[in-house]
Motif scaffolding. Structure first.
Motif, short mmCIF file in Angstrom:
data_model
loop_
_atom_site.label_atom_id
_atom_site.label_comp_id
_atom_site.label_asym_id
_atom_site.label_seq_id
_atom_site.Cartn_x
_atom_site.Cartn_y
_atom_site.Cartn_z
N VAL A 1 15.06 -21.24 38.07
CA VAL A 1 14.46 -21.05 36.74
C VAL A 1 13.07 -21.66 36.72
N GLU A 2 12.95 -22.83 37.30
CA GLU A 2 11.64 -23.48 37.37
C GLU A 2 10.65 -22.62 38.15
N ILE A 3 11.11 -22.05 39.26
CA ILE A 3 10.22 -21.20 40.06
C ILE A 3 9.83 -19.94 39.29
N LEU A 4 10.78 -19.34 38.57
CA LEU A 4 10.49 -18.11 37.81
C LEU A 4 9.43 -18.36 36.74
N PRO B 1 9.06 -6.87 38.25
CA PRO B 1 10.45 -6.53 38.62
C PRO B 1 11.16 -7.64 39.38
N ILE B 2 10.42 -8.48 40.11
CA ILE B 2 11.06 -9.59 40.82
C ILE B 2 11.62 -10.60 39.82
N MET B 3 10.87 -10.88 38.78
CA MET B 3 11.37 -11.81 37.74
C MET B 3 12.62 -11.24 37.09
N VAL B 4 12.56 -9.96 36.74
CA VAL B 4 13.72 -9.33 36.08
C VAL B 4 14.93 -9.38 37.00
N ASP B 5 14.72 -9.07 38.26
CA ASP B 5 15.83 -9.01 39.20
C ASP B 5 16.53 -10.36 39.33
N TYR B 6 15.74 -11.43 39.52
CA TYR B 6 16.36 -12.74 39.72
C TYR B 6 16.96 -13.29 38.43
N CYS B 7 16.38 -12.95 37.31
CA CYS B 7 17.00 -13.39 36.05
C CYS B 7 18.36 -12.74 35.87
N LEU B 8 18.46 -11.46 36.22
CA LEU B 8 19.75 -10.80 36.11
C LEU B 8 20.73 -11.30 37.16
N LEU B 9 20.24 -11.64 38.35
CA LEU B 9 21.13 -12.21 39.35
C LEU B 9 21.69 -13.55 38.88
N HIS C 1 22.14 -14.22 35.80
CA HIS C 1 22.76 -14.00 34.48
C HIS C 1 22.05 -14.80 33.40
N ARG C 2 20.75 -14.82 33.51
CA ARG C 2 19.94 -15.56 32.53
C ARG C 2 19.07 -14.57 31.74
N THR C 3 19.73 -13.66 31.00
CA THR C 3 18.97 -12.74 30.14
C THR C 3 18.25 -13.51 29.03
N ASP C 4 18.80 -14.68 28.64
CA ASP C 4 18.09 -15.47 27.64
C ASP C 4 16.73 -15.93 28.15
N LEU C 5 16.68 -16.31 29.42
CA LEU C 5 15.40 -16.67 30.02
C LEU C 5 14.48 -15.45 30.11
N LEU C 6 15.05 -14.31 30.50
CA LEU C 6 14.25 -13.09 30.69
C LEU C 6 13.64 -12.63 29.37
N PHE C 7 14.47 -12.55 28.33
CA PHE C 7 13.99 -12.03 27.04
C PHE C 7 13.37 -13.12 26.17
N GLY C 8 13.46 -14.37 26.66
CA GLY C 8 12.90 -15.47 25.89
C GLY C 8 11.59 -15.96 26.47
N GLN C 9 11.67 -16.95 27.33
CA GLN C 9 10.46 -17.61 27.82
C GLN C 9 9.58 -16.68 28.68
N ILE C 10 10.22 -15.90 29.53
CA ILE C 10 9.40 -15.03 30.40
C ILE C 10 8.73 -13.93 29.59
N TYR C 11 9.50 -13.26 28.70
CA TYR C 11 8.90 -12.18 27.90
C TYR C 11 7.82 -12.71 26.96
N SER C 12 8.06 -13.90 26.43
CA SER C 12 7.06 -14.47 25.54
C SER C 12 5.76 -14.77 26.29
N ARG C 13 5.85 -15.08 27.59
CA ARG C 13 4.64 -15.29 28.37
C ARG C 13 3.95 -13.95 28.67
N LEU C 14 4.76 -12.93 29.06
CA LEU C 14 4.17 -11.66 29.47
C LEU C 14 3.63 -10.85 28.31
N THR D 1 17.99 -7.64 22.97
CA THR D 1 17.74 -8.24 21.66
C THR D 1 16.99 -7.24 20.78
N ALA D 2 17.07 -7.45 19.50
CA ALA D 2 16.45 -6.51 18.57
C ALA D 2 14.95 -6.38 18.79
#
Length: 1297
Positions: A482-485, A514-522, A524-537, A564-565
């Motif tokens: 998570v820290e690396i992502l 796509p690498i971030m998405v892939d490892y977040c799903l591996l 099982h951290r969709t909260d990280l994907l749709f939260g902190q990472i998406y907020s940055r991107l 998420t909505a």
């Protein structure tokens, strides 16, 4: 860390061997190496089977930097200082325990503690002079004693606590040999040493009454093979109680084999293993290590010589017998000089080019390669050559010693120390976190994520620091990932190119997001994907778009089921703005409907024709399966009695509607999945009720009944009926479904039969559907029997060629299940024959036992024509048929075979120029016979085309079949022209044209005339016999023309009589060329028609013959007179011209230029030409006279030369030039003997050509006269028979005035 906490090797197949028989020939060279097992702590291996396969982004094997390379600078500096201050010399040997001991070339041993501080300096330079360099070192397991071996053979023991010398051993081995190895065993009182003589000795240390002693025992004599490496088995404190440690195992490597012996309780050889064929310069290596196998810890010996590493697992069974099991070997492409275990799964291999290879033993995968050339490794070559004692060693051992570095590499507790000439280096395994951080420092984020994921999944190699509970391990690694992502997301924004084309920015984020998405799903951290990472991107619009588009493949693969909505809203907006509505539809049908705004999604689906998504939303979100059908049908149906032309979108929607209805009735969800089992019956009933509705919910007054069935039938009748047919297949025991089935059939008949909105083709599809349903054995449908006739008429319609096989098969099924009783067999057979339904005809004929007609059904059916032989064979061989039936089929088959043979021969004859096939005359005569029987009109054509039959047999065949024209043709070919003529005349004759079927008289007469004018055979009669033969041909023909005139006496047949007389005249004119006129006149006068009555009846005939004779006679006389006059005139003028005197132009010879008057004394002759040139005979003869047999051909030399200059050919005489008449020569000499050259006189020379012409003319004149009586031969050699012959008479010579 303890080896007991390491994961054990995966299932390692082994075979128990009898150690007393174990040798090179008994070792299983094909035994498999083990694979990795799970952690021994978990005790549960099932997690390996449940492990999800890695995704492509994380599947690449990345190991990073496995080794940490440290230089022990403190030790290195003090070694250099000792060399300067106390003259310690260069380092020669190294050993490591809780302290590090370094031996030097001047006999000193430097001992350093863990802080690299020099604790002891053992020995002195004086002793070094006596003992030589330190060649081997060893520390016991409790780090209290140090053994030092020297190059001159002495061994000393030191107390590491106080640096006191305890023993000096000088008699442990033969003198004059250097110590190569000295090693403690786990027993502090037992050690082994190996000298440069190749011998191995056991050293037993004793202390009695304070007196220290050492006993030596030879374990292996160098005379049996020189040992150059020994390695006792050492066990850690945790494994001291292992049952194998009590045997004190010792491995020895000689130049030819490996030996494993036990020192306790008594000396015993446990195994020998020869190397085989190896490089004699390669260095044998030995290394022991305890490994985990089958939840048991056992020692494993790794040994190599060259490029192959072998592994032997030592195991002790319950009975106490030790077994040595051969494991999978390891091949490398380099020559190894050092082999060291760094832990139970990882080996360090040093090759001859000083490159260090890190290998994982279970997978045999190379993890890293490190270049150690900068270490400047110390080699033990001088000790193996025993230079300190005089070099008294074998050449083989000296050759091995060139690359020996046994005393320069030492491993202890996961640390490998290398001794260089100026420094000491240490290699250790990095822990997992350090390996990841090492990649991050290099900004290799993708490789760091891949390596961390391998730690997470337990697939990494040479792992340090992650042993223990798998759940804890995954949790720790996941936090690091998570820290690396997050760092990776920040870096992707930071490194984004701020300027340039938009495609460059898109490519940048497509490589990273796509690498971030892939490892977040591996993880099982969709909260990280749709939260902190998406907020940055989301700060970058391009990154946001790439992120949203990268979600699609994961949604379609169902790795993302819920968004998420905000993400869902942004996703739909982005796809809609970019026109990616197909992607929207594909994503919607794979997502959890609870996360969607149903009203917004439905509205969007209708706006963009996303019918699949709309159906999915209604079904999954509201359990409503009917509303999509109602809305879709409303788009296809128009109120005012019909349909407009459908747009492409309506066609797509209609097709989807049919598929949706089919899926709903079959219990399957649309577009994918299954309807919940508790809802399947309810959905089926709702769909049936929808189809049979009488009106729509808001029906106008003019709406037709059953609008939904109307709509689907008009849209695609055939496919809608196919959907019903598939649905009816499942209606077996469902009573309510069968009621719906009957109800739908009744509605179909009412809608399509009672209305005129449907085309005949659409109504035909309904009848085909009904026929299929009625033909089923378990049919429960009831249909009015009057419709069967309509079904029959439709299916047997000869005007409809579409789906011929299907319609025939449907009718056949209907007949086979008993439907034949509904039809009149005669009408059925008639309609089937017209429609070419030969299987239906066969069915009817078989019921009537008309098997011979079934034969023709197979023959006419193109689909089953090849099965006709099987049918005939079954009829003639299988029981159950009467003899009469068999006979009828046999006769039909034979008749067809004859016809087939005829067709075969016709094809052969037609293709004969291309096909080299020689058939005998009998086959051709059989062909003629078949043609006479079946195709009489083709007989003459075949007789003309083929020459391979015999004439006599062919004449007999044509006469047998009364083919007179063919018989006449064959007789004519045979040479019997008279017989052919008689056949034609006898059969046809010349009759008044009373029958219109007869040939016209003019055609018949043409045939007879062509036959009568044929020349007689060469071998036929001659002379008078020829006249008789011609009369036999022509007089019957004349009789045939004149005889019908006897019957024509009435006035009504006057025109026929006139026509016959005209034909008679035509015959007489033709025969006058072959028959003499008196014979013709006599024959005419003898005829009763012309012989009676007045001469006027034949006056015209005779006068015509006389006129012809007079014309020909006058023509002949006139032609003769004209030719004679022309010849006389030409000869008279020629004679007058050539008889004139010749006047020469000059008085001298035109060759020698001398006057002929001055040479009167000689007998020379002169030649004068008509051109006026004069020559001496001898001069002219020397220039241009050629002797041709007896004739001398003269030509004017000057004229000939002048013509040559103007382009005339060489040797061409002046009299040959047609345009130069004044140069024409008449001076051709007459005949003279060939031996004389005296020319004829001038007045005789000109007569040669005249005589030649007269002879030709006289010969020609004689031939003309003879030709009046007898025809001249076809070929003649006379010049007058040439078409291009012309008389070219020379004009008279010109006389100068």
């Amino acid at each position: 860390e303890s080896i007991l906490n390491e994961p054990e090797d995966e299932d390692e197949a082994f075979v128990l061997e009898d150690t007393c028989l174990l040798g090179a020939e008994n070792i299983d060279a094909h035994s498999c190496e083990t694979l990795s097992l799970g952690s021994s702590d978990s005790g549960d291996r099932s997690h390996h089977k449940r492990r999800r396969p890695l995704e492509p982004a994380a599947a690449a094997a990345v190991h990073g930097s496995v080794l940490r390379h440290n230089v022990l600078k403190g030790i290195s500096a003090q070694m250099a200082s000792a060399a300067d201050k106390v003259d310690a010399g260069l380092p020669t040997a190294l050993t490591v325990s809780s302290v590090i001991a370094v031996g030097t070339s001047h006999g000193l041993a430097l001992v350093f503690d863990t802080n690299q501080a020099l604790r002891l300096c053992l020995g002195s330079v004086a002793e070094g002079v006596e003992y030589g360099a330190v060649s081997a070192l060893s520390i016991n397991h409790d780090c209290t004693r140090l053994l030092c071996g020297f190059a001159k053979g002495q061994i000393t023991m030191w107390d590491l606590a106080n640096g006191k010398l305890l023993r000096t051993i000088t008699d442990a081995h033969p003198p004059g040999t250097a110590i190569l190895h000295v090693k403690f065993t786990d027993d502090p009182t037992l050690a082994v040493c190996n000298d440069s003589g190749g011998s191995v000795f056991e050293l037993t240390f004793r202390r009695v009454m304070g007196l220290r002693s050492c006993d030596s025992r030879c374990l292996f004599s160098g005379s049996k093979g020189e040992v150059c490496c020994v390695e006792p088995l050492h066990a850690s404190t945790q494994l001291r109680d292992h049952p194998i440690t009590q045997h004190a195992l010792l491995a020895m490597a000689s130049l030819t084999k490996i030996l494993v012996i036990g020192l306790k309780p008594s000396l015993k050889v446990w195994m020998t293993f020869p190397y085989g064929k190896v490089d004699p310069a390669s260095v044998p290596q030995l290394a022991w290590q305890f490994v985990v196998a089958h939840k048991m810890v056992n020692p494993m010996l790794a040994f190599c010589r060259g490029d192959t590493v072998h592994f032997l697992l030592v195991k002790k069974d319950e009975s106490g017998v030790i077994h040595v099991i051969k494991q999978r070997q390891l091949h490398l492409n380099c020559d190894l000089i050092s082999l060291t275990w760094i832990n139970s799964r990882t080996l360090l291999l040093l090759d001859s080019s000083e490159r260090l290879h890190v290998l994982d033993r279970p997978s045999q995968e190379e993890l890293e390669t490190v270049d150690l050339s900068e270490v400047q490794l110390v080699y033990n070559s001088s000790h193996f050559k025993s230079l300190a004692t005089g070099g008294n060693v074998s050449q083989a051992l000296a050759l091995v010693g060139e690359k020996a570095c046994y005393q320069s590499v030492c491993c202890y507790s996961g640390q490998v120390v290398f001794l260089g000439t100026k420094s000491v280096h240490m290699m250790t395994l990095r822990n997992w976190r350090e390996r990841v951080e090492h990649l991050l420092k290099q900004e290799k984020f993708v490789e760091a994520l891949s390596l961390a994921w391998s730690f997470h999944e337990g697939t990494a190699k040479a792992v340090v620091g992650l042993y223990g509970d798998p759940a804890k391990r995954k949790s720790v690694v996941a936090d690091k990932m998570v820290e690396i992502l997050l760092l990776y997301a920040d870096r992707s924004l930071k490194k984004c190119p701020e300027q340039g084309r938009i495609q460059v920015m898109e490519q940048h984020f497509q490589d990273m997001v796509p690498i971030m998405v892939d490892y977040c799903l591996l993880l099982h951290r969709t909260d990280l994907l749709f939260g902190q990472i998406y907020s940055r991107l989301v700060e970058n619009s391009v990154a946001k778009g790439v992120f949203l588009e990268s979600l699609e493949p994961y949604i379609l693969s169902e790795r993302i089921g819920c968004l998420t909505a905000p993400i869902m809203r942004d996703l739909l907006s982005h796809f809609q703005e970019n026109g990616m509505m197909d992607s929207v539809e594909n994503c919607l049908v794979h997502m959890d409907i609870t996360s969607l705004d149903i009203q917004q999604v439905v509205q969007m689906c209708w706006e963009h024709q996303l019918y699949d998504a709309m159906i999915y939303v209604f079904n999954s979100g509201m359990n409503d399966y009917i509303s999509p059908m109602e809305v879709s049908s409303a788009c296809l149906y128009t109120v005012r009695g019909g349909f407009i032309t459908l747009e492409d979108e309506q066609v797509v929607m209609g097709n989807k509607l049919l598929v949706y209805i089919s899926c709903s009735l079959a219990g399957r969800a649309y577009p994918l999945g299954d309807i919940p089992e508790d809802l399947v019956p309810l959905v089926k009933n709702q769909v049936f009720e929808f189809l049979i509705r009488l009106h729509t919910p808001e029906a106008p007054e003019e709406e037709e009944v059953y609008p939904y069935i109307h709509t689907l039938l008009h849209f695609d009748t055939r496919e809608f009926l196919n959907v019903l047919a598939l649905t009816f297949e499942d209606f077996k025991n469902d009573k309510q479904a069968l009621e719906y089935q009957q109800r739908i059939v009744d509605i179909l008949l009412k809608v399509m039969v009672e209305t005129s909105d449907f085309t005949p083709s659409q109504v035909g599809c309904l009848f085909t559907f009904l026929a299929r349903q009625l033909a089923k054995p378990d049919n429960t449908l009831f249909v009015n029997r009057k419709l069967f006739d309509q079904v029959l008429e439709f299916l047997c319609s000869p005007d409809d060629d579409s789906r011929h096989t299907e319609r025939q098969q449907v009718l056949l099924e209907l007949l086979q299940v008993g439907g034949v009783i509904q039809f009149d067999e005669g009408r059925l057979l008639s309609l089937a024959e017209k429609a070419e339904f030969y299987q239906i005809c066969e069915f009817v004929y078989e019921k009537k036992h008309l098997y011979d007609k079934i034969f023709f059904c197979y023959l006419k059916d193109p689909m089953r024509r090849e099965e006709i032989f099987n049918y005939v064979h079954n009829m003639l061989s299988m029981p159950g048929y009467r003899p009469q039936e068999r006979h009828s089929v046999r006769e039909k088959a034979l008749e067809h075979i004859q016809c087939s043979l005829l067709m075969f021969l016709l094809i052969i004859e037609a293709t004969r120029p291309q096909v080299s096939l020689r058939l005998g005359p009998g086959v051709h005569e059989c062909h003629v016979d078949l043609l006479c029987r079946f195709s009489p009109q083709k007989v003459i054509d075949f007789l003309k085309a083929s020459k391979d039959y015999r004439l006599e047999e062919a004449v007999q065949i044509t006469r047998q079949h009364a083919l007179h024209a063919a018989t006449a043709y064959l007789l004519e070919r045979k040479g019997d022209v008279l017989g052919a003529f008689q056949v034609l005349l006898q059969v046809r004759g010349i009759k008044p044209p009373t029958c219109r079927t007869e040939k016209p008289l003019t055609e018949l007469l043409g045939e007879f005339l062509s036959l009568s004018c044929s020349p007689p055979d060469v071998a036929g009669p001659a002379g008078c016999a020829v006249c008789s033969f011609l009369q036999a041909l022509w007089f019957p023909l004349l009789e045939a023309m004149m005889s019908p005139q006897k019957l024509l006496r009435s006035t009504s047949s006057h025109h026929i009589s006139t026509a016959l007389k005209e034909l008679t005249m035509q015959v007489l004119n033709s025969m006058s060329s072959f028959i003499s006129l008196p014979a013709i006149v006599q024959r005419i006068l003898q005829d009763p028609v012309y012989g009676k009555g007045k001469l006027a009846e034949i006056q015209g005939l005779i006068l015509g013959m006389l006129e012809t004779f007079t014309y020909e006679q006058t023509l002949l006389e006139t032609t003769t007179n004209l030719l004679n006059q022309d010849l006389h005139w030409s000869l008279s003028h020629l004679r007058s011209a050539v008889s004139r005197a010749l006047h020469p132009r000059f008085d001298h010879c035109n060759i020698c230029l001398q006057q002929y008057k001055r040479r009167q004394e000689g007998a020379d002759e002169i030649v004068v030409f008509s051109c006026g040139h004069l020559y001496h005979c001898q001069c002219l003869q020397s220039k241009c006279c050629t002797q041709l047999e007896w004739t001398l051909a003269w030509s004017c030399y000057k004229c000939t030369s002048s013509q040559g200059r103007r382009g005339a050919g060489p040797g061409r005489a002046c009299d040959e030039e047609p345009g130069r008449g004044r140069s024409s020569s008449l001076a051709n000499p007459s005949k003279a003997p060939p031996h004389t050259h005296t020319p004829l006189p001038t007045h005789l020379c000109a007569a040669v050509f005249q005589l030649t012409i007269l002879a030709e003319l006289s010969r020609s004149h004689g031939n003309e006269k003879a030709g009046q009586l007898h025809p001249a031969p076809a070929r003649s050699t006379s010049i007058f028979h040439s078409e291009n012959f012309q008389l070219r008479l020379s004009p008279p010579p010109l006389v100068e005035e």
